[in-house]
Write an enzyme that holds these catalytic residues in place. Structure first.
Site, PDB file in Angstrom:
ATOM      1  N   GLY A  86     -58.869 -16.195  35.776  1.00 53.36           N
ATOM      2  CA  GLY A  86     -58.537 -15.851  37.152  1.00 53.36           C
ATOM      3  C   GLY A  86     -57.057 -15.550  37.340  1.00 53.36           C
ATOM      4  N   ARG A  87     -56.250 -16.149  36.485  1.00 51.50           N
ATOM      5  CA  ARG A  87     -54.797 -15.948  36.610  1.00 51.50           C
ATOM      6  C   ARG A  87     -54.161 -15.819  35.232  1.00 51.50           C
ATOM      7  NH1 ARG A  87     -52.057 -21.804  37.561  1.00 51.50           N
ATOM      8  NH2 ARG A  87     -53.590 -23.058  36.509  1.00 51.50           N
ATOM      9  N   LYS A 107     -50.400 -16.978  31.237  1.00 56.87           N
ATOM     10  CA  LYS A 107     -50.992 -17.771  32.316  1.00 56.87           C
ATOM     11  C   LYS A 107     -50.056 -17.676  33.519  1.00 56.87           C
ATOM     12  CE  LYS A 107     -53.069 -22.404  32.495  1.00 56.87           C
ATOM     13  NZ  LYS A 107     -53.412 -23.515  31.619  1.00 56.87           N
ATOM     14  N   ASP A 119     -54.716 -17.352  43.985  1.00 57.92           N
ATOM     15  CA  ASP A 119     -53.629 -16.371  44.103  1.00 57.92           C
ATOM     16  C   ASP A 119     -53.216 -15.774  42.751  1.00 57.92           C
ATOM     17  OD1 ASP A 119     -52.261 -18.432  42.904  1.00 57.92           O
ATOM     18  OD2 ASP A 119     -50.834 -18.753  44.532  1.00 57.92           O
ATOM     19  N   GLY A 120     -53.729 -16.344  41.669  1.00 58.84           N
ATOM     20  CA  GLY A 120     -53.424 -15.784  40.355  1.00 58.84           C
ATOM     21  C   GLY A 120     -52.095 -16.210  39.771  1.00 58.84           C
ATOM     22  N   ARG A 170     -48.746 -18.083  25.902  1.00 55.09           N
ATOM     23  CA  ARG A 170     -49.452 -19.061  25.075  1.00 55.09           C
ATOM     24  C   ARG A 170     -49.985 -18.391  23.822  1.00 55.09           C
ATOM     25  NH1 ARG A 170     -53.981 -22.501  28.149  1.00 55.09           N
ATOM     26  NH2 ARG A 170     -55.369 -20.729  28.009  1.00 55.09           N
ATOM     27  N   ASP A 253     -65.591 -24.965  29.686  1.00 52.99           N
ATOM     28  CA  ASP A 253     -64.691 -23.808  29.572  1.00 52.99           C
ATOM     29  C   ASP A 253     -63.340 -24.214  29.005  1.00 52.99           C
ATOM     30  OD1 ASP A 253     -64.826 -25.061  32.247  1.00 52.99           O
ATOM     31  OD2 ASP A 253     -63.033 -23.889  32.638  1.00 52.99           O
ATOM     32  N   ASN A 254     -63.090 -25.514  28.913  1.00 52.12           N
ATOM     33  CA  ASN A 254     -61.835 -25.993  28.335  1.00 52.12           C
ATOM     34  C   ASN A 254     -62.056 -26.586  26.956  1.00 52.12           C
ATOM     35  OD1 ASN A 254     -60.410 -25.190  30.598  1.00 52.12           O
ATOM     36  ND2 ASN A 254     -60.542 -27.180  31.591  1.00 52.12           N
ATOM     37  N   ASP A 263     -55.721 -25.906  27.518  1.00 57.71           N
ATOM     38  CA  ASP A 263     -55.649 -26.090  28.975  1.00 57.71           C
ATOM     39  C   ASP A 263     -55.125 -27.462  29.386  1.00 57.71           C
ATOM     40  OD1 ASP A 263     -56.167 -23.539  29.547  1.00 57.71           O
ATOM     41  OD2 ASP A 263     -58.120 -23.842  30.457  1.00 57.71           O
TER      42      ASP A 263
HETATM   43  P1  AMP Z   1     -58.403 -24.583  34.812  1.00 55.59           P
HETATM   44  O1  AMP Z   1     -58.606 -25.775  35.684  1.00 55.59           O
HETATM   45  O2  AMP Z   1     -56.948 -24.208  34.626  1.00 55.59           O
HETATM   46  O3  AMP Z   1     -59.124 -24.696  33.509  1.00 55.59           O
HETATM   47  O4  AMP Z   1     -59.014 -23.336  35.597  1.00 55.59           O
HETATM   48  C1  AMP Z   1     -60.360 -23.251  35.977  1.00 55.59           C
HETATM   49  C2  AMP Z   1     -60.643 -21.879  36.543  1.00 55.59           C
HETATM   50  O5  AMP Z   1     -59.897 -21.647  37.750  1.00 55.59           O
HETATM   51  C3  AMP Z   1     -60.300 -20.715  35.625  1.00 55.59           C
HETATM   52  O6  AMP Z   1     -61.292 -19.742  35.791  1.00 55.59           O
HETATM   53  C4  AMP Z   1     -58.956 -20.269  36.143  1.00 55.59           C
HETATM   54  O7  AMP Z   1     -58.699 -18.910  35.828  1.00 55.59           O
HETATM   55  C5  AMP Z   1     -59.119 -20.469  37.637  1.00 55.59           C
HETATM   56  N1  AMP Z   1     -57.826 -20.662  38.353  1.00 55.59           N
HETATM   57  C6  AMP Z   1     -57.053 -21.779  38.376  1.00 55.59           C
HETATM   58  N2  AMP Z   1     -55.962 -21.596  39.144  1.00 55.59           N
HETATM   59  C7  AMP Z   1     -56.026 -20.327  39.627  1.00 55.59           C
HETATM   60  C8  AMP Z   1     -55.202 -19.525  40.487  1.00 55.59           C
HETATM   61  N3  AMP Z   1     -54.061 -20.001  41.023  1.00 55.59           N
HETATM   62  N4  AMP Z   1     -55.609 -18.274  40.764  1.00 55.59           N
HETATM   63  C9  AMP Z   1     -56.737 -17.780  40.250  1.00 55.59           C
HETATM   64  N5  AMP Z   1     -57.560 -18.470  39.438  1.00 55.59           N
HETATM   65  C10 AMP Z   1     -57.228 -19.733  39.128  1.00 55.59           C
HETATM   66 MG    MG Z   2     -59.377 -23.741  31.839  1.00 58.10          MG
END
Ligand code: AMP
Ligand code: MG
Length: 486
Positions: A86-87, A107, A119-120, A170, A253-254, A263
């Site tokens: 997502g980001r 990231k 917000d990405g 990364r 996913d992690n 992650d």
């Molecule tokens: P994570 O908890 O970092 O493993 O992220 C879980 C999911 O949320 C993944 O699909 C990320 O890409 C998405 N994600 C986390 N933070 C953001 C953000 N600020 N904007 C867009 N996607 C996010």
């Molecule tokens: Mg993740």
């Protein structure tokens, strides 16, 4: 700078071509020079204007195809069919001197079609946090993604308050996750099982070629892939346990296919030994508590197995039976790696009988739990006890009689202090020091970050002047809370 687009070419169904958001005023916060050199990238170039544009995805080398990767995942046990980057962006793969590939991934580079309303972006603090902890894990000898650089973007990111934004560059053996396989396996429901089966096979072959080439020659290559991932994860999670690492968000996913830690969100190192240790603010049930990590890894691998069943055997019942056997093997491997590692932590020779070693370990851990003893410094102090000075370890216990009785049993086994110092770190990224470094860096002072990185980059070598990096948080630091997706 040459970047391959292997993933995008071989698995176009999982890749969306995308561009990073422009960073208004890129400023380098930290660069991993040894890692850059290892990858054949000139650190001097990375520091210059072009290099910073490269590290934020704003200068794309000719031929590179940046993509957002699709994946699904079980988050806290609930299935989410479409997560994905997502980001984040995969800029491409770097060929290393030994011929293997490393992903270069960003990231915090802006919202992609997988953003789901996010917000990405990413803030300086959490990206530096990943940098610190991943590099500490690497120095501890634990498989992990690496951090190449953190660049402040000059953009303000809105969280509870406005925060300075950053992009982390990364490096990973790959970004294939259990969730990548789930994404493809579940696509069969919409796209027809034949389509899904074809992509799944291609994904599995891609994973085998990248990580487990030996599996290609096995009689059942997809079962061999599953077994290899299980072995890698058993070794990995055992290593986490042995240094008191709590990942904090072991969603599928992690969990990587390579067996690297990935992650670094709400992760943290346990201080006082307690299997129920949880840091993540959203893990209210303790699903990802320290002591649950081995069983959660098994649960995640069962989800991985489900995706591979059609490749393992045409007969579904037979495939389930085979996969179940493998999973039992995973549990045994993890327990054995833990027992071997714990022996080394205690300095016990290989010929100490299991009937003696196992109860000694369990009783020792029970004493640690009872007296809320700091896990990391206890083992280091115990090394001093093996050299004849038991007082530092003894001083950590409230139940002195209990500890003395245990100490005598342990000493009778002639523990080897040199072995102990090789596996028991003195410097880990202590939670209060990580917070101190992040807070200072967010305010513009990078000195505490530099010093902390220096300490944790040689975790087993005691050095003068670093006493505060070896000590647990002061009482007034309170209960530590961490956050996901920040
Ligand atoms: P994570 O908890 O970092 O493993 O992220 C879980 C999911 O949320 C993944 O699909 C990320 O890409 C998405 N994600 C986390 N933070 C953001 C953000 N600020 N904007 C867009 N996607 C996010
Ligand atoms: Mg993740």
């Amino acid at each position: 700078m040459a970047l391959d687009d292997l993933f995008a070419r071989e698995l176009p169904e999982l890749a969306i071509r995308w561009q990073a958001e422009a960073a208004p005023e890129p400023r380098l916060l930290v660069l991993n020079e040894p890692l850059a050199s290892q990858l054949g990238i000139d650190p001097g170039w990375l520091r210059c204007g072009e290099g910073l544009r490269f590290l934020t995805g704003n200068l794309v080398p000719d031929g590179a195809v940046p993509v957002a990767q699709g994946y699904a995942g079980h988050q806290f046990g609930g299935y989410v069919p479409r997560l994905g980057d997502g980001r984040a962006l995969l800029l491409g793969e770097i060929a290393t001197a030994d011929g293997s590939l490393r992903d270069l991934h960003l990231k915090g580079s802006g919202a992609t079609p997988f953003a789901r309303g996010g917000d990405g972006f990413a803030a300086v603090g959490p990206m530096l946090r990943e940098y610190i902890v991943s590099e500490a894990m690497h120095a501890l000898g634990i498989p992990t993604t690496r951090s190449l650089a953190v660049v402040a973007t000059g953009r303000s990111v809105q969280r509870d308050t406005p925060l300075p934004g950053a992009v982390l560059a990364r490096i990973a053996s790959s970004h294939l996750r259990v969730g990548t396989f789930q994404y493809v396996a579940a696509a069969g429901d919409g796209g027809g099982p034949q389509l899904a089966r074809g992509v799944l096979r291609r994904l599995a072959d891609h994973a085998i070629a990248r990580h487990y080439p030996d599996a290609a020659g096995a009689q059942n290559r997809y079962l061999a892939l599953f077994d290899a991932v299980g072995s890698a994860q058993a070794a990995l999670v055992a290593q986490w346990m042995l240094v008191g690492f709590v990942h904090g968000v072991m969603n599928t996913d992690n969990m990587t296919i390579s067996g690297e830690t990935i992650d670094y969100g709400p992760c943290a190192f346990m201080e006082a030994y307690d299997p129920e240790t949880v840091f993540s603010s959203i893990d209210s049930w303790g699903r990802y508590a320290y002591g649950n990590q081995p069983s959660i890894a098994g649960w995640n691998l069962a989800r991985f197995a489900e995706t591979l069943l059609p490749l393992i055997d045409g007969d579904q019942d037979r495939a389930v039976e085979i996969a179940q056997q493998s999973l039992t093997g995973f549990g045994a491997q993890l327990q054995s790696a833990l027992a071997t590692g714990m022996r080394a932590k205690l300095g016990l020779a290989g010929d100490v009988a299991e009937e003696v070693a196992t109860p000694l370990m369990n009783d020792g851990l029970a004493l640690l739990a009872e007296s809320h003893v700091d896990f990391t410094s206890f083992f280091r102090n115990l090394g001093r006890a093996a050299r004849g000075d038991a007082e530092p370890a003894r001083g950590m216990f409230m139940n002195l009689a209990g500890f003395d009785e245990w100490l005598a049993r342990w000493q009778a086994l002639n523990p080897d202090p040199a072995t102990m110092d090789r596996v028991n770190p003195i410097y880990i990224p202590r939670n209060h020091l990580v917070e101190e470094a992040l807070e200072a860096a967010t305010g513009g002072d990078l000195e505490p970050l530099t010093q902390l990185l220096d300490a944790v980059s040689s975790p087993y070598d005691e050095r003068p002047g670093l006493r505060r990096y070896a000590e647990p948080a002061p009482e007034d630091f309170g209960k530590y809370r961490t956050f996901c997706g920040t």
